[in-house]
Write an enzyme that holds these catalytic residues in place. Structure first.
Site, PDB file in Angstrom:
ATOM      1  N   ASN A 153       0.872  -1.169   0.000  1.00 60.14           N
ATOM      2  CA  ASN A 153       0.000   0.000   0.000  1.00 60.14           C
ATOM      3  C   ASN A 153       0.913   1.225   0.000  1.00 60.14           C
ATOM      4  O   ASN A 153       1.505   1.568   1.027  1.00 60.14           O
ATOM      5  CB  ASN A 153      -0.881  -0.046   1.263  1.00 60.14           C
ATOM      6  N   ARG A 179      -2.616  -2.264  -3.385  1.00 57.65           N
ATOM      7  CA  ARG A 179      -3.790  -1.413  -3.250  1.00 57.65           C
ATOM      8  C   ARG A 179      -3.617  -0.299  -4.284  1.00 57.65           C
ATOM      9  O   ARG A 179      -2.614   0.421  -4.254  1.00 57.65           O
ATOM     10  CB  ARG A 179      -3.849  -0.813  -1.845  1.00 57.65           C
ATOM     11  N   HIS A 194     -12.441   3.523  -0.282  1.00 60.58           N
ATOM     12  CA  HIS A 194     -12.521   2.569   0.842  1.00 60.58           C
ATOM     13  C   HIS A 194     -13.277   1.299   0.439  1.00 60.58           C
ATOM     14  O   HIS A 194     -13.805   0.594   1.301  1.00 60.58           O
ATOM     15  CB  HIS A 194     -13.276   3.175   2.059  1.00 60.58           C
ATOM     16  N   LEU A 250     -14.885   4.598   9.709  1.00 64.65           N
ATOM     17  CA  LEU A 250     -14.508   5.832  10.404  1.00 64.65           C
ATOM     18  C   LEU A 250     -13.060   5.723  10.868  1.00 64.65           C
ATOM     19  O   LEU A 250     -12.762   5.093  11.894  1.00 64.65           O
ATOM     20  CB  LEU A 250     -15.435   6.069  11.612  1.00 64.65           C
ATOM     21  N   ARG A 288     -10.350  16.366   6.595  1.00 64.12           N
ATOM     22  CA  ARG A 288     -11.185  16.745   5.439  1.00 64.12           C
ATOM     23  C   ARG A 288     -12.562  17.213   5.914  1.00 64.12           C
ATOM     24  O   ARG A 288     -13.128  16.647   6.846  1.00 64.12           O
ATOM     25  CB  ARG A 288     -11.372  15.564   4.480  1.00 64.12           C
ATOM     26  N   ILE A 343     -11.636   4.620  14.394  1.00 61.57           N
ATOM     27  CA  ILE A 343     -12.635   5.186  15.310  1.00 61.57           C
ATOM     28  C   ILE A 343     -13.802   4.219  15.469  1.00 61.57           C
ATOM     29  O   ILE A 343     -14.240   3.930  16.585  1.00 61.57           O
ATOM     30  CB  ILE A 343     -13.125   6.562  14.792  1.00 61.57           C
ATOM     31  N   GLY A 344     -14.294   3.698  14.349  1.00 64.88           N
ATOM     32  CA  GLY A 344     -15.453   2.797  14.386  1.00 64.88           C
ATOM     33  C   GLY A 344     -15.188   1.516  15.159  1.00 64.88           C
ATOM     34  O   GLY A 344     -16.079   0.963  15.797  1.00 64.88           O
ATOM     35  N   GLU A 363      -8.087  -4.738   5.127  1.00 68.06           N
ATOM     36  CA  GLU A 363      -7.952  -4.562   3.674  1.00 68.06           C
ATOM     37  C   GLU A 363      -6.815  -5.415   3.107  1.00 68.06           C
ATOM     38  O   GLU A 363      -6.924  -5.958   2.018  1.00 68.06           O
ATOM     39  CB  GLU A 363      -7.732  -3.082   3.350  1.00 68.06           C
TER      40      GLU A 363
HETATM   41  P1  AMP Z   1      -7.412   4.701  10.927  1.00 67.21           P
HETATM   42  O1  AMP Z   1      -7.251   5.752   9.849  1.00 67.21           O
HETATM   43  O2  AMP Z   1      -8.437   3.661  10.557  1.00 67.21           O
HETATM   44  O3  AMP Z   1      -6.115   4.109  11.387  1.00 67.21           O
HETATM   45  O4  AMP Z   1      -8.042   5.454  12.218  1.00 67.21           O
HETATM   46  C1  AMP Z   1      -7.352   6.488  12.866  1.00 67.21           C
HETATM   47  C2  AMP Z   1      -8.308   7.204  13.810  1.00 67.21           C
HETATM   48  O5  AMP Z   1      -8.837   6.259  14.759  1.00 67.21           O
HETATM   49  C3  AMP Z   1      -7.636   8.307  14.628  1.00 67.21           C
HETATM   50  O6  AMP Z   1      -8.472   9.441  14.682  1.00 67.21           O
HETATM   51  C4  AMP Z   1      -7.506   7.666  15.992  1.00 67.21           C
HETATM   52  O7  AMP Z   1      -7.467   8.611  17.036  1.00 67.21           O
HETATM   53  C5  AMP Z   1      -8.780   6.859  16.051  1.00 67.21           C
HETATM   54  N1  AMP Z   1      -8.770   5.896  17.159  1.00 67.21           N
HETATM   55  C6  AMP Z   1      -8.008   4.812  17.314  1.00 67.21           C
HETATM   56  N2  AMP Z   1      -8.254   4.239  18.525  1.00 67.21           N
HETATM   57  C7  AMP Z   1      -9.206   4.999  19.135  1.00 67.21           C
HETATM   58  C8  AMP Z   1      -9.898   4.957  20.386  1.00 67.21           C
HETATM   59  N3  AMP Z   1      -9.643   3.991  21.256  1.00 67.21           N
HETATM   60  N4  AMP Z   1     -10.804   5.902  20.652  1.00 67.21           N
HETATM   61  C9  AMP Z   1     -11.061   6.880  19.759  1.00 67.21           C
HETATM   62  N5  AMP Z   1     -10.463   6.981  18.584  1.00 67.21           N
HETATM   63  C10 AMP Z   1      -9.535   6.061  18.254  1.00 67.21           C
END
Ligand code: AMP
Length: 414
Positions: free
Chosen positions: A7, A99, A189, A218, A250, A342-343, A395
């Site tokens: 990636n 990717r 995505h 998210l 964004r 986040i999700g 992914e």
């Molecule tokens: P990703 O791009 O999928 O790696 O997600 C990154 C985002 O997930 C960032 O904003 C991180 O702060 C958030 N994140 C990861 N762990 C947590 C958590 N335990 N609580 C809230 N946000 C999180």
């Protein structure tokens, strides 16, 4: 088959080696051998590499470009010092899966890379000028290192969304602009939405046709997808990843006239406004603090800062609005699936997004929600008619599996 999954970004390269084949895919026995990331390509780069569950190793090396980076990586992985016993030379890497961000209208599924496919990816540079050139560099570097006999497969971020009908993919602008410049919704995505949809139906024992869900990816980038009968019928990101949900940096949706207002009032060019909306907006822009949701939540807890609260509220409100819109677009759904950093990890954000959605039959189970962190699970209660799940995305696994399937000429699953 040991598949190297790549990636590639402008100055970074994420990689994994996953051992998989048709039998392993069927039995869920894919084996993740190693993973890592190179940052700062073009200068003194930092290389992180992890073999199975052993501690992460960090090294530095002067790596001038993608080709030098891949060469360094493969040498390291095959060397004794990496401790990776499965890979002793380049001959132990049997295929490469990439990717690729934009597949335009041509690539509706993953493709075995040959000169014609490479040309097709080049033709999409116009649609993703910041991303596709990096992917092409990684493909060419892999060809140099492994030779033409090691098959390479392109897995496109846009491909899963090829099923979106015209009523959702076309913008209400003069039609000739679509004809001339292919200005339409492509969505991104796709590999993530497709993977969690696949896991959802595996968890519930459903067929692809029975899969009617809204997926919310998210992470730092965020997007929602409406998946009906297993197909993506709408998604929030558009011609570029800027549209839709509020993201780390964004803006997501806004009145398009704002672009020229900012340009005029701030004396900026169109491309400077574009950069502002992509890199200085979203959670970062509203809070004025950070694009990192974890930090924002810690800050909210500690200081109850007004702009931090606003950033989180606007983020969650926008996501809820999309769920409502997609329920209408789909004529109802069976479940909502949360994924992405986040999700997968923030029970608080999930609860905020789902709050007040009892009208749609959605009731979160607080205990289940709070304990489902970074793993798969149902987070709605027994009375909930609209189910809610958290499902970690993967992914790289899907890219490795597609690589094997395409090489073996197996029918393309979704
Ligand atoms: P990703 O791009 O999928 O790696 O997600 C990154 C985002 O997930 C960032 O904003 C991180 O702060 C958030 N994140 C990861 N762990 C947590 C958590 N335990 N609580 C809230 N946000 C999180």
């Amino acid at each position: 088959m040991n598949v190297l999954v790549l990636n590639s970004g402008s100055s970074s390269l994420k990689f994994q080696i996953i051992a998989t084949d048709m039998e392993r895919i069927q039995q869920y026995k894919d084996d993740r051998i190693c993973r890592g990331e190179v940052e700062g390509i073009g200068g003194e780069a930092i290389v992180h590499a992890q073999y199975r569950n052993e501690p992460n190793r960090t090294m530095t090396a002067p790596l001038r470009d993608m080709s030098a980076t891949l060469d360094y990586l493969v040498r390291y992985i095959a060397s004794d010092r990496s401790g990776i016993s499965e890979i002793k030379s380049t001959a132990d890497i049997h295929a490469v899966g990439h990717r690729v961000v934009h597949g335009g209208e041509r690539f509706t599924e993953s493709a075995l890379i040959n000169d014609d496919v490479l040309k097709g990816i080049e033709d999409c540079i116009d649609l993703a000028p910041l991303h596709n050139p990096n992917n092409i560099r990684a493909i060419q570097s892999a060809r140099e290192i492994f030779g033409k006999d090691v098959p390479q497969v392109a897995v496109f971020d846009t491909a899963f969304h090829h099923s979106i009908p015209e009523q959702a993919s076309l913008y209400a602008i003069p039609y000739h602009l679509y004809r001339r410049h292919r200005i339409r919704r492509y969505g991104f995505h796709g590999t993530s939405h497709r993977y969690v949809a696949f896991r959802y139906r595996a968890l519930r024992g459903l067929t692809r046709e029975q899969t009617n869900i809204i997926t919310l990816h998210l992470g730092n980038g965020c997007s929602a997808a409406a998946i009906k009968g297993g197909n993506s019928i709408d998604t929030s990101m558009g011609m570029t990843p800027l549209e839709g949900l509020v993201m780390g940096t964004r803006s997501g949706d806004l009145d398009p006239a704002i672009v020229s207002v900012i340009a005029r009032k701030e004396g900026m060019s169109a491309s400077e406004v574009d950069t502002l909306l992509n890199t200085q907006s979203g959670l970062l822009g509203i809070s004025g603090l950070t694009n990192d949701m974890r930090e924002l939540q810690a800050e909210l807890k500690e200081h109850d800062d007004r702009r931090v609260r606003l950033a989180i509220e606007i983020f969650c409100y926008r996501a809820r609005k999309y769920i409502g819109a997609y329920l209408a677009a789909m004529g109802g759904a069976d479940a909502i699936v949360f994924t992405g950093g986040i999700g997968e990890n923030s029970a608080d954000v999930r609860a905020r997004i789902c709050s007040g959605m009892e009208w749609a039959g959605l009731q979160i189970d607080d205990a289940k929600n709070n304990e489902t962190i970074g793993r798969e699970g149902l987070i709605s209660n027994e009375k909930s008619k609209l189910l809610a799940y958290a499902i970690p995305t993967d992914e790289e696994l899907l890219i490795a599996r597609d690589t094997v399937r395409v090489i073996k000429g197996e029918p393309h699953p979704s």
